[in-house]
Each structure stands twice: as structure tokens, then as C-alpha cells.
Design an enzyme around this catalytic site. Structure first.
Site, mmCIF file in Angstrom:
data_model
loop_
_atom_site.group_PDB
_atom_site.id
_atom_site.type_symbol
_atom_site.label_atom_id
_atom_site.label_comp_id
_atom_site.label_asym_id
_atom_site.label_seq_id
_atom_site.Cartn_x
_atom_site.Cartn_y
_atom_site.Cartn_z
ATOM 1 C CG HIS A 72 -2.078 -0.894 1.125
ATOM 2 N ND1 HIS A 72 -3.215 -0.731 1.855
ATOM 3 C CD2 HIS A 72 -2.287 -1.990 0.361
ATOM 4 C CE1 HIS A 72 -4.095 -1.661 1.537
ATOM 5 N NE2 HIS A 72 -3.537 -2.462 0.634
ATOM 6 C CE1 TYR A 201 -5.168 3.647 9.131
ATOM 7 C CE2 TYR A 201 -5.495 3.463 11.501
ATOM 8 C CZ TYR A 201 -4.803 3.113 10.360
ATOM 9 O OH TYR A 201 -3.749 2.238 10.433
ATOM 10 N N PRO A 292 -3.246 -0.028 19.138
ATOM 11 C CG PRO A 292 -5.079 -1.423 18.889
ATOM 12 C CD PRO A 292 -4.327 -0.629 19.884
ATOM 13 C CE LYS A 296 3.902 3.032 13.165
ATOM 14 N NZ LYS A 296 4.686 2.927 11.954
ATOM 15 C CE1 TYR A 384 -0.345 3.320 7.420
ATOM 16 C CE2 TYR A 384 -1.268 4.045 9.505
ATOM 17 C CZ TYR A 384 -1.322 3.231 8.397
ATOM 18 O OH TYR A 384 -2.335 2.317 8.253
HETATM 19 P P1 FAS Z 1 3.374 -12.112 21.253
HETATM 20 O O1 FAS Z 1 2.359 -11.864 22.341
HETATM 21 O O2 FAS Z 1 2.932 -12.155 19.850
HETATM 22 O O3 FAS Z 1 4.106 -13.510 21.517
HETATM 23 C C1 FAS Z 1 4.467 -13.902 22.817
HETATM 24 C C2 FAS Z 1 4.525 -15.421 22.837
HETATM 25 O O4 FAS Z 1 5.039 -15.841 24.107
HETATM 26 C C3 FAS Z 1 3.147 -16.041 22.685
HETATM 27 O O5 FAS Z 1 3.153 -17.020 21.682
HETATM 28 C C4 FAS Z 1 2.872 -16.653 24.058
HETATM 29 O O6 FAS Z 1 2.129 -17.852 23.981
HETATM 30 C C5 FAS Z 1 4.284 -16.941 24.552
HETATM 31 N N1 FAS Z 1 4.394 -16.993 26.009
HETATM 32 C C6 FAS Z 1 3.853 -16.150 26.912
HETATM 33 N N2 FAS Z 1 4.202 -16.527 28.169
HETATM 34 C C7 FAS Z 1 4.993 -17.642 28.057
HETATM 35 C C8 FAS Z 1 5.653 -18.495 28.973
HETATM 36 N N3 FAS Z 1 5.582 -18.294 30.294
HETATM 37 N N4 FAS Z 1 6.362 -19.547 28.502
HETATM 38 C C9 FAS Z 1 6.449 -19.782 27.170
HETATM 39 N N5 FAS Z 1 5.835 -19.005 26.225
HETATM 40 C C10 FAS Z 1 5.115 -17.946 26.678
HETATM 41 N N6 FAS Z 1 -0.588 -5.007 16.786
HETATM 42 C C11 FAS Z 1 -0.776 -4.269 15.663
HETATM 43 O O7 FAS Z 1 0.178 -3.672 15.195
HETATM 44 N N7 FAS Z 1 -2.015 -4.188 15.060
HETATM 45 C C12 FAS Z 1 -3.093 -4.876 15.545
HETATM 46 O O8 FAS Z 1 -4.183 -4.788 15.006
HETATM 47 C C13 FAS Z 1 -2.940 -5.670 16.696
HETATM 48 N N8 FAS Z 1 -3.980 -6.407 17.183
HETATM 49 C C14 FAS Z 1 -3.797 -7.159 18.311
HETATM 50 C C15 FAS Z 1 -4.845 -7.946 18.837
HETATM 51 C C16 FAS Z 1 -4.662 -8.721 20.000
HETATM 52 C C17 FAS Z 1 -5.811 -9.550 20.540
HETATM 53 C C18 FAS Z 1 -3.421 -8.707 20.674
HETATM 54 C C19 FAS Z 1 -3.232 -9.483 21.962
HETATM 55 C C20 FAS Z 1 -2.371 -7.953 20.156
HETATM 56 C C21 FAS Z 1 -2.552 -7.192 18.970
HETATM 57 N N9 FAS Z 1 -1.514 -6.445 18.413
HETATM 58 C C22 FAS Z 1 -1.665 -5.697 17.292
HETATM 59 C C23 FAS Z 1 -0.229 -6.447 19.005
HETATM 60 C C24 FAS Z 1 0.489 -7.702 18.586
HETATM 61 O O9 FAS Z 1 0.486 -7.801 17.194
HETATM 62 C C25 FAS Z 1 1.847 -7.660 19.207
HETATM 63 O O10 FAS Z 1 2.454 -6.394 19.065
HETATM 64 C C26 FAS Z 1 2.777 -8.715 18.679
HETATM 65 O O11 FAS Z 1 2.132 -9.955 18.797
HETATM 66 C C27 FAS Z 1 4.061 -8.639 19.505
HETATM 67 O O12 FAS Z 1 4.803 -9.758 19.260
HETATM 68 P P2 FAS Z 1 5.618 -10.466 20.458
HETATM 69 O O13 FAS Z 1 6.332 -9.431 21.233
HETATM 70 O O14 FAS Z 1 6.346 -11.578 19.818
HETATM 71 O O15 FAS Z 1 4.508 -11.030 21.470
HETATM 72 C C1 PHB Z 2 -4.786 -4.648 10.567
HETATM 73 O O1 PHB Z 2 -4.947 -4.793 9.342
HETATM 74 O O2 PHB Z 2 -4.905 -5.586 11.412
HETATM 75 C C2 PHB Z 2 -4.446 -3.290 11.110
HETATM 76 C C3 PHB Z 2 -4.066 -2.299 10.222
HETATM 77 C C4 PHB Z 2 -3.755 -1.029 10.715
HETATM 78 C C5 PHB Z 2 -3.845 -0.790 12.066
HETATM 79 C C6 PHB Z 2 -4.229 -1.792 12.959
HETATM 80 C C7 PHB Z 2 -4.534 -3.046 12.474
HETATM 81 O O3 PHB Z 2 -3.570 0.461 12.535
#
Ligand code: FAS
Ligand code: PHB
Length: 390
Positions: A72, A201, A292, A296, A384
Site C-alpha cells: 500500500h 481510519y 493498535p 505498530k 506511519y
Molecule cells: P506475542 O504476544 O505475539 O508472543 C508472545 C509469545 O510468548 C506467545 O506465543 C505466548 O504464547 C508466549 N508466552 C507467553 N508466556 C509464556 C511463557 N511463560 N512460557 C512460554 N511461552 C510464553 N498489533 C498491531 O500492530 N495491530 C493490531 O491490530 C494488533 N492487534 C492485536 C490484537 C490482540 C488480541 C493482541 C493481543 C495484540 C494485537 N496487536 C496488534 C499487538 C500484537 O500484534 C503484538 O504487538 C505482537 O504480537 C508482539 O509480538 P511479540 O512481542 O512476539 O509477542
Molecule cells: C490490521 O490490518 O490488522 C491493522 C491495520 C492497521 C492498524 C491496525 C490493524 O492500525
């Protein structure tokens, strides 16, 4: 059992670190509390900055991303039905974003780790961290109901916001920065063609909405909901009605379809003032959470990992510990920038005050300024798509 770097968590942070260390010939091992199927099915983020795509390309794991990801070059901002397009490429010398679901990223990274014989112990939950202030730390974890130990030189806590890493930073050794916003995001994945080629947005008096996408047949949407609301308060028709209203502008047609997945995520900011203690290093959501709205979270996790891998590789290759010592402040420059940008986007698009409140007037003023100022648009665009360096 001993390894050089013990990584907790098979999310984007842990998996990227393992691949970078392996590429430099440094042994590592990942402990992941959930199953492979579980981690590969979690629907979350979808926006990849150019820096993130560049890293995955360097690691040789971007093949499918380049085939299936959607590049994009602009984004649409909307305020009470008025649309404004921000052309990233024109404003940032060609930088752009790629839309590609986080679950697809995790699938690609897990597959690459297993192909390269990087050990990932699934359903292995790290329980306690020991001797992190020494040169011989170890992790106690539970797998198949049995307590086990993993000795190592370094522990990388890439275990997300609900992980254990942060709990083992010495009490009082860091400042907690946090704020919770008075709303959450209800996210859906829908089996329907995108209603727009680019992300939208939108600010609406009923609340924020975001139109995103995953392919020509799958769309991703988010709605601002009150923190007290539950998924059962939002049946499909209410979701579509709200999206229709909030995304409205003359000539816009919302494509609806079967909802494949729904989730509610609170909107908050969190971070620790330091991301290390002794031989324990935190990366990604383990150390920080950003709203979110800026897309980022995943990108920031990968940015931390670039610094952490560089520091660990310098240590193993030449005994240089300088980068290990400066890891936290090297990461924090970008993290604070991203916290601020994510806060800006959150404040701009979410319904905070009533109409004619001061908050509303300031939001309206920001949008009106964006419409007339190339400088303001450039600032938004470069944040962004992700600053190349900071
Ligand atoms: P993660 O949380 O992805 O990974 C951590 C891992 O550690 C998991 O697999 C977990 O099972 C494991 N773990 C935890 N405790 C442990 C233990 N004691 N022993 C062993 N393993 C363990 N970001 C965006 O940019 N846009 C979004 O739209 C967005 N939507 C999101 C929606 C949800 C529901 C959530 C929770 C997050 C969202 N995020 C979003 C943020 C998300 O994308 C995170 O920034 C990203 O997963 C970060 O990656 P990690 O730091 O690897 O953590
Ligand atoms: C997504 O596509 O999941 C998404 C894109 C932009 C955002 C947040 C989530 O700011």
C-alpha cells in the site's frame, strides 16, 4: 540441557530473534507455552512496515509475504464522512507498507525455524528465571506436566504482555509507564471483498472504525467499543450497521459477508523504562504495548529484535558487551516515538468527548490542518510507514 540463548515465546519477536541468531551461527532454543496450531491461528495485526519486510527479506522468509502481501502506498483518513488520502510514497521518498496477517507471519517464521533445525519446544511454559545476574542463568519450565531446566548464557523474554519476563526484572529497577484508554477495539475478520483498496481510519460521533484487508476475499475491520462491552453484545448485524454508519461517505458501499473471527482488545499504552537486567533481555510486547491505531505492535517487536540480535552477535563474535549494555536505550528511542505516534492516531480518530467538547474541537482542528499542510501530512506519513532509523 544448555543453549546459548534461551528464548521465551514463539511470537514475531522470539521467532525473528531465533532466525537472526541462527544466521550468525549462535545456538538458541525457543520455549512456547502454546501449541504450534494455537500460535499459528491467532488473528492479530496485519500492517508491516518496510523495515519489517526488509528484515524478513534478509532472513530469507519473505517469499510468501512478497507473493501474497498487499503493498500500500497510501492511506485514507476520514472525519465525519470527509475523506483525505495521505500518499506515503510521494511524501517519504517511496516508502510504503505491506498488509499481511500476523498469523501468516508466524506461520512463515515457524516453518523457517523448523526447516533450519532451530528447536522450538511447544507447550513448554517458562515458569521461573534464575541467576539472571550471573553468567549462567537458567529457566525452569513445565512440559508434559514435568518440571525441567534450561541453562543458557542469555534469556530473551519475548513472551508478550502477559508473559513472565517482566516479573523477573528486579523490583524498583525500572519505571512503569502506562495508560488505559476508555475504550477497546472490537476486531473482525470477514469473508468479503474489501470495500476500499486502501485502509480507511474514520472518526464518527458514534465512534472510531478502521477498514483494513487481508486479500481480495478477506477484509479486516475494527470498531471502537466501550470497555464494558462483551462480544455477546455485538451480533453480526449490529457490527455491520455500525461499520456502515461510521465508514459512510457519499458513494461508499460497504461489502458485508460471513464473519470468521471476532475479538475485543483493550486499547492501552504500557512500557518499562528498562528492557534488561543482567543476562535477561525483554523484547516486544513483553516490554511495551502500544495502542493498535498506528499498526505498530508487531513492527516494534521486530525493531527491538534487530538491536538485541546485533548486541548478542557482537558479544559472541568479539566479546564486545557495549551493545548489550546500551540495548534498552537503543530500543527506547524508537519505542517512545511509536508510543507518541500511536497516541496521536488514537486521539485523532476515537470518540473521546461529546460533540462541541474541547476534545472534539481539537480533533476537528487536527484533521483540518492535515487537509492543508503537506508538512503535517509528511510527519504522519513518515511515522506511519516507519522511520528508517531513529
Ligand atoms: P506475542 O504476544 O505475539 O508472543 C508472545 C509469545 O510468548 C506467545 O506465543 C505466548 O504464547 C508466549 N508466552 C507467553 N508466556 C509464556 C511463557 N511463560 N512460557 C512460554 N511461552 C510464553 N498489533 C498491531 O500492530 N495491530 C493490531 O491490530 C494488533 N492487534 C492485536 C490484537 C490482540 C488480541 C493482541 C493481543 C495484540 C494485537 N496487536 C496488534 C499487538 C500484537 O500484534 C503484538 O504487538 C505482537 O504480537 C508482539 O509480538 P511479540 O512481542 O512476539 O509477542
Ligand atoms: C490490521 O490490518 O490488522 C491493522 C491495520 C492497521 C492498524 C491496525 C490493524 O492500525
Amino acid at each position: 540441557m544448555k543453549t546459548s540463548v534461551a528464548i521465551i515465546g514463539a511470537g514475531p519477536a522470539g521467532l525473528s530473534l531465533a532466525l537472526l541468531l541462527h544466521q550468525a551461527g549462535i545456538p538458541c532454543l525457543i520455549l512456547e507455552r502454546h501449541s504450534r496450531a494455537y500460535v499459528e491461528s491467532r488473528v492479530r495485526a496485519g500492517l508491516l512496515e518496510q523495515n519489517t519486510v526488509d528484515l524478513f527479506t534478509e532472513l530469507g522468509v519473505a517469499g510468501r509475504l512478497r507473493r501474497e502481501g498487499l503493498e500500500h502506498f497510501g492511506v485514507i483518513l476520514s472525519f465525519e464522512g470527509e475523506r483525505l488520502r495521505i500518499p506515503f510514497d510521494e511524501l517519504t521518498g517511496g516508502r510504503h507498507i505491506t498488509i499481511y496477517g500476523q498469523q501468516e507471519v508466524v506461520k512463515d517464521l515457524v516453518a523457517a525455524c523448523l526447516e533450519r533445525q532451530i528447536e522450538i519446544r511447544f507447550e513448554a511454559k517458562a515458569w521461573e528465571l534464575h541467576r539472571i545476574e550471573t553468567e549462567a542463568p537458567y529457566i525452569q519450565y513445565i512440559q508434559d506436566g514435568t518440571r525441567k531446566s534450561l541453562a543458557c548464557d542469555f534469556i530473551a523474554a519475548c513472551d508478550g504482555f502477559h508473559g513472565i519476563g517482566r516479573k523477573f526484572l528486579p523490583p524498583g529497577s525500572y519505571i512503569d509507564y502506562q495508560t488505559s484508554y476508555p475504550f477497546s477495539w472490537l476486531g473482525i475478520l470477514a469473508e468479503t471483498a474489501p470495500s476500499s483498496e486502501e485502509l480507511i481510519y474514520t472518526f464518527h460521533e458514534e465512534g472510531f472504525a478502521l477498514h483494513s484487508l487481508r486479500s481480495d476475499a478477506i477484509s479486516r475491520f475494527y470498531l471502537q467499543v466501550d470497555n464494558t462491552e462483551k462480544l455477546e453484545d455485538w451480533d453480526d448485524s449490529r457490527i455491520w450497521e455500525s461499520l456502515e454508519k461510521r465508514l459512510f461517505t457519499p458513494g461508499f458501499k460497504l461489502q458485508t459477508g460471513r464473519i470468521l473471527e471476532k475479538s475485543i482488545t483493550p486499547v492501552r499504552s504500557y512500557m518499562t523504562g528498562t528492557m534488561q537486567s543482567g543476562r535477561l533481555f525483554l523484547a516486544g510486547d513483553a516490554a511495551h504495548i502500544v495502542p493498535p491505531t498506528g499498526g505498530k505492535g508487531l513492527n516494534l517487536a521486530v525493531a527491538d529484535i534487530r538491536w538485541l540480535a546485533k548486541a548478542m552477535i557482537a558479544f559472541y563474535k568479539s566479546g564486545d558487551e557495549q551493545k548489550l549494555r546500551s540495548y534498552s536505550q537503543d530500543c527506547l528511542r524508537r519505542i517512545w516515538r511509536v508510543q507518541d505516534f500511536s497516541h496521536f492516531m488514537t486521539q485523532l480518530f476515537h470518540r473521546i468527548g461529546e460533540r462541541e467538547s474541547l476534545e472534539y474541537r481539537l480533533q476537528r482542528s487536527k484533521f483540518d490542518y492535515l487537509k492543508i499542510s503537506r508538512a503535517y501530512q509528511t510527519s504522519l506519513a513518515e511515522n506511519y510507514v516507519g522511520l528508517k532509523e531513529i
